[in-house]
Scaffold this motif. Structure first.
Motif, PDB file in Angstrom:
ATOM      1  N   GLY A   1      11.209  17.216   1.465  1.00  0.00           N
ATOM      2  CA  GLY A   1      11.524  17.828   2.789  1.00  0.00           C
ATOM      3  C   GLY A   1      10.347  18.785   3.108  1.00  0.00           C
ATOM      4  O   GLY A   1      10.596  19.685   4.243  1.00  0.00           O
ATOM      5  N   THR A   2       9.317  18.870   2.344  1.00  0.00           N
ATOM      6  CA  THR A   2       8.280  19.690   2.678  1.00  0.00           C
ATOM      7  C   THR A   2       7.552  19.460   4.194  1.00  0.00           C
ATOM      8  O   THR A   2       7.410  18.329   4.288  1.00  0.00           O
ATOM      9  CB  THR A   2       6.916  19.852   1.509  1.00  0.00           C
ATOM     10  OG1 THR A   2       7.751  20.033   0.334  1.00  0.00           O
ATOM     11  CG2 THR A   2       6.064  20.801   1.888  1.00  0.00           C
ATOM     12  N   PRO A   3       7.394  20.461   4.955  1.00  0.00           N
ATOM     13  CA  PRO A   3       6.582  20.182   6.079  1.00  0.00           C
ATOM     14  C   PRO A   3       5.033  19.470   5.934  1.00  0.00           C
ATOM     15  O   PRO A   3       4.377  20.244   5.264  1.00  0.00           O
ATOM     16  CB  PRO A   3       6.498  21.597   6.822  1.00  0.00           C
ATOM     17  CG  PRO A   3       7.784  22.307   6.263  1.00  0.00           C
ATOM     18  CD  PRO A   3       7.536  21.862   4.935  1.00  0.00           C
TER      19      PRO A   3
ATOM     20  N   ARG B   1       8.616  15.976   8.158  1.00  0.00           N
ATOM     21  CA  ARG B   1       8.761  16.516   6.727  1.00  0.00           C
ATOM     22  C   ARG B   1       8.550  15.290   5.530  1.00  0.00           C
ATOM     23  O   ARG B   1       9.054  14.125   5.971  1.00  0.00           O
ATOM     24  CB  ARG B   1      10.103  17.391   6.731  1.00  0.00           C
ATOM     25  CG  ARG B   1      10.410  18.353   7.455  1.00  0.00           C
ATOM     26  CD  ARG B   1      11.576  18.998   7.254  1.00  0.00           C
ATOM     27  NE  ARG B   1      11.709  20.244   8.025  1.00  0.00           N
ATOM     28  CZ  ARG B   1      11.305  21.443   7.776  1.00  0.00           C
ATOM     29  NH1 ARG B   1      10.729  21.555   6.702  1.00  0.00           N
ATOM     30  NH2 ARG B   1      11.527  22.615   8.600  1.00  0.00           N
ATOM     31  N   CYS B   2       8.274  15.670   4.511  1.00  0.00           N
ATOM     32  CA  CYS B   2       8.306  14.657   3.318  1.00  0.00           C
ATOM     33  C   CYS B   2       9.404  14.037   3.016  1.00  0.00           C
ATOM     34  O   CYS B   2      10.745  14.851   3.222  1.00  0.00           O
ATOM     35  CB  CYS B   2       7.700  15.143   2.099  1.00  0.00           C
ATOM     36  SG  CYS B   2       7.554  14.190   0.796  1.00  0.00           S
TER      37      CYS B   2
ATOM     38  N   ARG C   1       7.488  27.100  13.030  1.00  0.00           N
ATOM     39  CA  ARG C   1       8.325  25.964  12.546  1.00  0.00           C
ATOM     40  C   ARG C   1       9.626  26.189  12.455  1.00  0.00           C
ATOM     41  O   ARG C   1      10.132  27.153  11.747  1.00  0.00           O
ATOM     42  CB  ARG C   1       7.803  25.285  11.281  1.00  0.00           C
ATOM     43  CG  ARG C   1       6.492  24.786  11.397  1.00  0.00           C
ATOM     44  CD  ARG C   1       5.765  24.338  10.152  1.00  0.00           C
ATOM     45  NE  ARG C   1       4.500  23.489  10.068  1.00  0.00           N
ATOM     46  CZ  ARG C   1       3.694  23.013   9.118  1.00  0.00           C
ATOM     47  NH1 ARG C   1       4.278  23.676   7.981  1.00  0.00           N
ATOM     48  NH2 ARG C   1       2.665  22.436   9.644  1.00  0.00           N
TER      49      ARG C   1
ATOM     50  N   CYS D   1       4.398  14.268   1.380  1.00  0.00           N
ATOM     51  CA  CYS D   1       3.513  15.336   1.231  1.00  0.00           C
ATOM     52  C   CYS D   1       2.444  14.779   0.087  1.00  0.00           C
ATOM     53  O   CYS D   1       2.602  13.642  -0.432  1.00  0.00           O
ATOM     54  CB  CYS D   1       4.313  16.476   0.588  1.00  0.00           C
ATOM     55  SG  CYS D   1       5.152  16.085  -1.260  1.00  0.00           S
TER      56      CYS D   1
END
Length: 448
Positions: free
Chosen positions: A391-393, A386-387, A321, A424
């Motif tokens: 920003g979490t994948p 991403r969230c 990623r 997320c």
């Protein structure tokens, strides 16, 4: 923790004595017997028959050395299935001296520690057996039906982790044999008249085994042409390929003869003491590129669910990623050909024949590589979602679309909230709570 030193251990070499009579069968664990002897006498002496190798009285020092190495590493002999029977003549019966003899059956044994839990997804040994003698239980491991087993050795050759081995010739025996410099003639136990290094069946040798044995000298294989010769197809294809590339390999049987090609540049591979074939493969892929495997994925149907990546035991498949998205990469030099990625893939593709017949197959496949490339290649790539809050994948765009499709199929009237889908787990919970509170505190006329 106490260690049981009496238990079979691949790290412990067996003591081998050279004898020429039954009376000499003492003082060691294994024996090279110069001459002939009755098996019953061997059993009466309390010796495991799989730890006795018979040679002609005029055996050469090299023949003795080869067989000694096999016996020193025959730690699997004590794992062999046991067969008990009673031998007694009339006089023994009258005296009440009835003896029970313990025989050992030289059929493949399953070593769970070598399998390393891959039985939960790997079925390569089961698929290799044409006699349906092997069943893989996802909870306990490999189960062998010895009544159906013919000791053909195909399962032994198929396992990349050496979890299936013959009691009389362990994988360690092959590795150590390959260290000895010199030409080798290899045949099977059924070849009673011929000389050479005898093993249960030639089909037990994998391409890795053959490559290692060839690295220390020329190879001559001889098959007597028994009922198991039909299982030599893959073995013959391998030696044909190797003979073209490195030469120095011949094969003789009643149905086929392969002349040895002129030996070419000696393989630089140096045989070592490996734990299993997967380790050995890594040492020879640079010299024999066609020993590698290739993996392909239908990029249009793959959702990057990561199942293949998570299950890959050798990390040949990796999920990468970065700012450009996410992708699955394949490193050919790491692949051991276990087919686990195929087994765990949840995606299928349907093909339709000319007669309207349809069949399904996995969108990922493993095959032998015919290319000399060893560079890492990208199998499939997609946008990384991403969230929107932290920003979490979350996953690939394709995987989210798949989830959306499944939710709609389960309840066609359900409206899938795209905003919720692109959060997320933590923020999805907060989102649901927020929506629930907003709905609860709306004026009665606006509540649905």
């Amino acid at each position: 923790m106490e260690v049981d030193l009496t238990a079979p251990n691949p790290l412990i070499k067996l003591k081998v004595n050279i004898v020429s009579s039954i009376e000499e069968l003492k003082g060691a664990k294994a024996y090279i017997f110069l001459g002939k002897a009755n098996k019953e006498d061997i059993l009466k002496a309390g010796v495991n028959p799989l730890l006795v190798r018979f040679l002609d009285k005029d055996a050469t020092p090299q023949e003795i050395e080869y067989n000694k190495v096999i016996l020193e590493n025959a730690w699997t002999a004590e794992l062999a299935p046991i067969k008990e029977y009673v031998v007694a003549d009339r006089r023994d019966i009258l005296k009440g001296e009835i003896k029970k003899l313990i025989d050992r059956i030289d059929k493949p044994v399953y070593i769970k520690d070598y399998c390393a839990g891959l039985y939960r997804a790997c079925t390569i040994c089961q698929d290799s057996c044409p006699y349906k003698a092997i069943q893989v239980d996802k909870k306990t491991g490999v189960i062998i039906d010895y009544d159906k087993c013919t000791a053909c050795g195909l399962c032994v050759a198929s396992c990349p982790l050496s979890a299936l081995q013959f009691p009389s010739v362990s994988q360690n025996s092959i590795f150590e044999l390959a260290k000895i410099k010199g030409d080798k003639k290899i045949t099977c136990y059924k070849n009673e008249k011929g000389r050479g290094i005898k093993i249960p069946c030639l089909a037990m040798l994998s391409e890795v085994d053959i490559a290692l044995l060839r690295s220390s000298g020329k190879l001559e294989f001889e098959c007597v042409g028994c009922e198991l010769q039909q299982n030599l197809t893959n073995f013959i294809n391998v030696i044909k390929e190797y003979n073209e590339i490195v030469g120095g390999i011949s094969f003789t049987s009643p149905f086929l003869k392969i002349e040895s090609k002129e030996p070419k540049e000696q393989l630089k591979t140096v045989p070592e003491t490996f734990f299993n074939r997967a380790e050995a493969r890594k040492k020879i892929v640079d010299e024999l590129p066609y020993i590698r495997y290739d993996v392909s994925i239908d990029a249009d149907k793959c959702t990057l669910c990561e199942s293949c990546v998570k299950w890959c035991p050798s990390s040949a498949l990796k999920l990468v990623r970065d700012k450009d998205g996410e992708r699955i990469e394949f490193e050919p030099t790491r692949c051991i050909g276990c087919n686990i990625c195929v087994n765990v893939c949840p995606e299928f593709e349907t093909t339709t024949g000319g007669s309207c017949d349809s069949s399904t197959s996995k969108i990922i496949s493993v095959s032998k590589s015919k290319e000399y490339k060893k560079d890492v290649k990208v199998l499939v790539k997609d946008e990384l979602v991403r969230c929107k809050v932290c920003g979490t994948p979350i996953g690939s765009r394709k995987s989210l679309e798949k989830v959306k499709k499944i939710l709609k199929e389960k309840n066609p009237n359900t409206l899938v909230d795209d905003e919720w889908l692109e959060l997320c787990p933590k923020h999805r919970a907060q989102y649901i709570l927020k929506k629930g509170l907003e709905s609860a505190f709306k004026p009665r006329g606006q509540q649905k």
